[in-house]
Every structure is written in C-alpha cells, then in structure tokens.
Design an enzyme around this catalytic site. Sequence first.
Site, PDB file in Angstrom:
ATOM      1  N   SER A   1     -30.479 -75.094  41.660  1.00 27.50           N
ATOM      2  CA  SER A   1     -30.344 -76.545  41.800  1.00 27.50           C
ATOM      3  C   SER A   1     -29.689 -77.119  40.555  1.00 27.50           C
ATOM      4  O   SER A   1     -29.790 -76.542  39.465  1.00 27.50           O
ATOM      5  CB  SER A   1     -31.726 -77.190  41.970  1.00 27.50           C
ATOM      6  OG  SER A   1     -31.623 -78.599  41.885  1.00 27.50           O
TER       7      SER A   1
ATOM      8  N   TYR B   1     -40.655 -78.319  39.633  1.00 20.80           N
ATOM      9  CA  TYR B   1     -39.544 -77.840  40.482  1.00 20.80           C
ATOM     10  C   TYR B   1     -38.347 -77.416  39.631  1.00 20.80           C
ATOM     11  O   TYR B   1     -37.769 -76.332  39.827  1.00 20.80           O
ATOM     12  CB  TYR B   1     -39.159 -78.973  41.443  1.00 20.80           C
ATOM     13  CG  TYR B   1     -37.925 -78.722  42.290  1.00 20.80           C
ATOM     14  CD1 TYR B   1     -38.023 -78.008  43.480  1.00 20.80           C
ATOM     15  CD2 TYR B   1     -36.675 -79.233  41.925  1.00 20.80           C
ATOM     16  CE1 TYR B   1     -36.896 -77.797  44.269  1.00 20.80           C
ATOM     17  CE2 TYR B   1     -35.552 -79.034  42.709  1.00 20.80           C
ATOM     18  CZ  TYR B   1     -35.664 -78.311  43.889  1.00 20.80           C
ATOM     19  OH  TYR B   1     -34.556 -78.119  44.668  1.00 20.80           O
TER      20      TYR B   1
HETATM   21  P1  NAD Z   1     -34.848 -78.223  53.919  1.00 12.68           P
HETATM   22  O1  NAD Z   1     -36.122 -78.968  53.964  1.00 12.68           O
HETATM   23  O2  NAD Z   1     -33.942 -78.328  55.055  1.00 12.68           O
HETATM   24  O3  NAD Z   1     -35.097 -76.676  53.652  1.00 12.68           O
HETATM   25  C1  NAD Z   1     -36.151 -76.154  52.917  1.00 12.68           C
HETATM   26  C2  NAD Z   1     -36.819 -75.154  53.810  1.00 12.68           C
HETATM   27  O4  NAD Z   1     -37.764 -74.416  53.031  1.00 12.68           O
HETATM   28  C3  NAD Z   1     -37.619 -75.773  54.939  1.00 12.68           C
HETATM   29  O5  NAD Z   1     -36.845 -75.953  56.089  1.00 12.68           O
HETATM   30  C4  NAD Z   1     -38.727 -74.757  55.161  1.00 12.68           C
HETATM   31  O6  NAD Z   1     -38.460 -73.990  56.298  1.00 12.68           O
HETATM   32  C5  NAD Z   1     -38.665 -73.874  53.945  1.00 12.68           C
HETATM   33  N1  NAD Z   1     -39.990 -73.737  53.345  1.00 12.68           N
HETATM   34  C6  NAD Z   1     -40.626 -74.610  52.525  1.00 12.68           C
HETATM   35  N2  NAD Z   1     -41.853 -74.136  52.235  1.00 12.68           N
HETATM   36  C7  NAD Z   1     -41.975 -72.919  52.861  1.00 12.68           C
HETATM   37  C8  NAD Z   1     -42.984 -71.942  52.938  1.00 12.68           C
HETATM   38  N3  NAD Z   1     -44.147 -72.090  52.267  1.00 12.68           N
HETATM   39  N4  NAD Z   1     -42.763 -70.844  53.694  1.00 12.68           N
HETATM   40  C9  NAD Z   1     -41.601 -70.679  54.357  1.00 12.68           C
HETATM   41  N5  NAD Z   1     -40.596 -71.576  54.308  1.00 12.68           N
HETATM   42  C10 NAD Z   1     -40.792 -72.681  53.575  1.00 12.68           C
HETATM   43  O7  NAD Z   1     -34.136 -78.681  52.559  1.00 12.68           O
HETATM   44  P2  NAD Z   1     -32.874 -78.111  51.771  1.00 12.68           P
HETATM   45  O8  NAD Z   1     -32.523 -79.196  50.836  1.00 12.68           O
HETATM   46  O9  NAD Z   1     -31.863 -77.559  52.676  1.00 12.68           O
HETATM   47  O10 NAD Z   1     -33.516 -76.952  50.892  1.00 12.68           O
HETATM   48  C11 NAD Z   1     -32.985 -75.657  50.809  1.00 12.68           C
HETATM   49  C12 NAD Z   1     -32.937 -75.218  49.363  1.00 12.68           C
HETATM   50  O11 NAD Z   1     -32.013 -76.029  48.656  1.00 12.68           O
HETATM   51  C13 NAD Z   1     -34.257 -75.331  48.610  1.00 12.68           C
HETATM   52  O12 NAD Z   1     -34.452 -74.176  47.817  1.00 12.68           O
HETATM   53  C14 NAD Z   1     -34.028 -76.529  47.711  1.00 12.68           C
HETATM   54  O13 NAD Z   1     -34.814 -76.468  46.544  1.00 12.68           O
HETATM   55  C15 NAD Z   1     -32.563 -76.386  47.426  1.00 12.68           C
HETATM   56  N6  NAD Z   1     -31.902 -77.574  46.918  1.00 12.68           N
HETATM   57  C16 NAD Z   1     -31.747 -78.678  47.713  1.00 12.68           C
HETATM   58  C17 NAD Z   1     -31.115 -79.786  47.196  1.00 12.68           C
HETATM   59  C18 NAD Z   1     -30.909 -81.027  48.023  1.00 12.68           C
HETATM   60  O14 NAD Z   1     -30.481 -82.040  47.479  1.00 12.68           O
HETATM   61  N7  NAD Z   1     -31.201 -81.020  49.293  1.00 12.68           N
HETATM   62  C19 NAD Z   1     -30.637 -79.787  45.882  1.00 12.68           C
HETATM   63  C20 NAD Z   1     -30.800 -78.655  45.107  1.00 12.68           C
HETATM   64  C21 NAD Z   1     -31.434 -77.553  45.638  1.00 12.68           C
END
Ligand code: NAD
Length: 302
Positions: free
Chosen positions: A194, A207
């Site tokens: 991230s 986080y």
């Molecule tokens: P999202 O909510 O669509 O995806 C996150 C997914 O993590 C969820 O759909 C869920 O299925 C899974 N998850 C959470 N807890 C879990 C558990 N205990 N067991 C199994 N699965 C679990 O959101 P996203 O933003 O697409 O997130 C994906 C990745 O991107 C994450 O690692 C997040 O930290 C990272 N990220 C997102 C952003 C952003 O702005 N959206 C920025 C930087 C990093």
Amino acid sequence: MTDEMHAAANKAQELAGEEGGFPEQEQTPPGLSTDMKPFPDHGEENWVGRGRLEGLKALVTGGDSGIGRAVAIAFAREGADVAINYLSDEESDAQDTKQWIEKAGRKAVLLPADLREEATARKVVDDAAEQLGGLDILVNNAGFQWARREGGLQGLKTEEMDRVFKTNLYALFWVSQQALKYLESGSSIINVSSIQAYDPSENLIDYASTKAAINNFTVNLASELGEKGIRVNAVAPGPIWTPLQPATKAGESMPQFGSDTPLGRAGQPSEMAGAFVFLASPAEASYVSGTVIGVTGGKPVF
Ligand code: NAD
Ligand code: MG
C-alpha cells in the site's frame, strides 16, 4: 490516441465525483460491491486479454471484490484458471466474480474461508492447488484496516490490531508457506502492499505497519526463492474505490477520497490489473523479482 486506449481512465473519471472521490456512504465490514455508489469498475467492459497467462493456475485471496476481482477478471481473460478466497459474508460478490471468470472461458474455484485461522489458511491453498490441478501464481491480496478510530495510538484496541495483523501478515505468511509445496520454477507470488507503507496515515498506524512489513517480506522471500526460479513481487495501490473504503472509513471522508493524489482522483480496481498481469507473466517479467510497483495516482513509493 484511440478511445480504447483511454477506456479505463475515462471510466474512472466518469465514476469520480467533483472532488475526485465519491458520495458519503458507510458499510459494515467486510462490505459488498453491490452496496457501493457508484459501482466500481473491475474492467468488466474494457480488459482485453492477450494470452499472457495462457494455461496458468492462480489463487487470489480476497478475490471476490475490489482489486482482487479486477485481478481475477484480467487473469482469466489472459488465459488463467482462477481460484478465489473470501469471507462467507461475501458469497454474492464471489458469485459475480465467478461468472466473469467463466465468461472468459476459464475455470473458477470458490473457496470461502477466514484466513485468520492457520489450518484454514493452509487448507485454502491445498484446495486451490487440488481443484486447479497445480498452482503457478499466488496473489496475497486479502487485507483489512480500521480507520474509524480516535485518540491516536492510545485509541488502538488489541482486538483491532489482532484482526489487522492476522489478516494482513499471519495469513500472508501461512498462505505463502503452504504455496511453496506447489510453486515451481517460473511461478510467482504477488503481495499487495500500500501507499501506507511509504506515507502512513496516523489513524492507520497498525495497517501501515503491516504494509511496510509486506514490502520487507517481499524482498526477503524473493532472495530465498530466486535459486528456485520463483519470483516474488508486490504491488502498492494508492486510493482505490473498493468495498474496503466505505466499510472501514468514516462515510463523510468518501467525497475527498483520492483527491490528494497528483492525478486528483481515486483509482478504480480495473486500473490495478495491469501491474498484476505484468508481474505474473513469466515472459514479460522473467527478470523482475523483489520489487514493488506503485499504482498510486502519482504518490511516490520510494
Ligand atoms: P476489498 O474489500 O474488495 O478486498 C479485501 C478482501 O480481503 C475482501 O474482499 C475479503 O474477501 C478479504 N478478507 C478480509 N479479511 C479476510 C479474512 N479474515 N479471511 C479471508 N479474506 C479476508 O478491498 P481492496 O481495497 O480491493 O483490498 C485488497 C487489498 O488491497 C488489501 O490488501 C488492501 O489492504 C489493499 N489496498 C487497498 C487500497 C485501496 O485504496 N482500496 C489501497 C492500498 C492497499
Ligand atoms: Mg469483498
């Protein structure tokens, strides 16, 4: 330039509000794509496959929604069979992703399971490899944050830390360990880092720490696995419009979400997929290992 070249950016611009973000809204974790306004773009209409992952088998954790769904769709269109893991509350999102994988003519495997439990996390990998008939690409994408918090470090509760550290780090270690049973020369692991690893927000102190640790894990494991011909990389997203945002942040922060980036808007999940396809491609990224690709709308990741 043709319209096709601009499709993802045009769509992202169209979905963003005046301030670059989105209408005020909140969900309870883990959140669902179908409750988001506007519905995010995962490349459903625009991703054009060019056979770059033909015949490969991939496991994408958190593949039901957001970045994971965009990756699953792109991987399938590039010719890969895809297993996705997610929480059981997200079954409806997972079914939608499954349909897109199958529409691309590839096999979809659904593995609902909570990765915070070690035996469960390991079983997800075994089940994926068994049902896909092997494993070539692991995307450690599942993640959690909690930003509705006051009082700085003192306001951080142990149960919140547990959820963040277990999901973002413990699970990633267990899943990667288990995947080593199956990954062979030419395979790769892609971790999701991230912008928070480089430019941490005060209310995401736990986080942000996990994401910095994921970068460190990435270079370390790349060093260990190099001699086996297995590559390990990470992608560091900036602000991306996914269920994680309305499910873990204050609803009133959504209109400004992403507006502080040089490009002036949040990104869509579809805009993440290219980095993952490149890193997963044994041909295009054959000499790329131990690196982090930023997809941040212009914020520095070094
Ligand atoms: P999202 O909510 O669509 O995806 C996150 C997914 O993590 C969820 O759909 C869920 O299925 C899974 N998850 C959470 N807890 C879990 C558990 N205990 N067991 C199994 N699965 C679990 O959101 P996203 O933003 O697409 O997130 C994906 C990745 O991107 C994450 O690692 C997040 O930290 C990272 N990220 C997102 C952003 C952003 O702005 N959206 C920025 C930087 C990093
Ligand atoms: Mg989800």
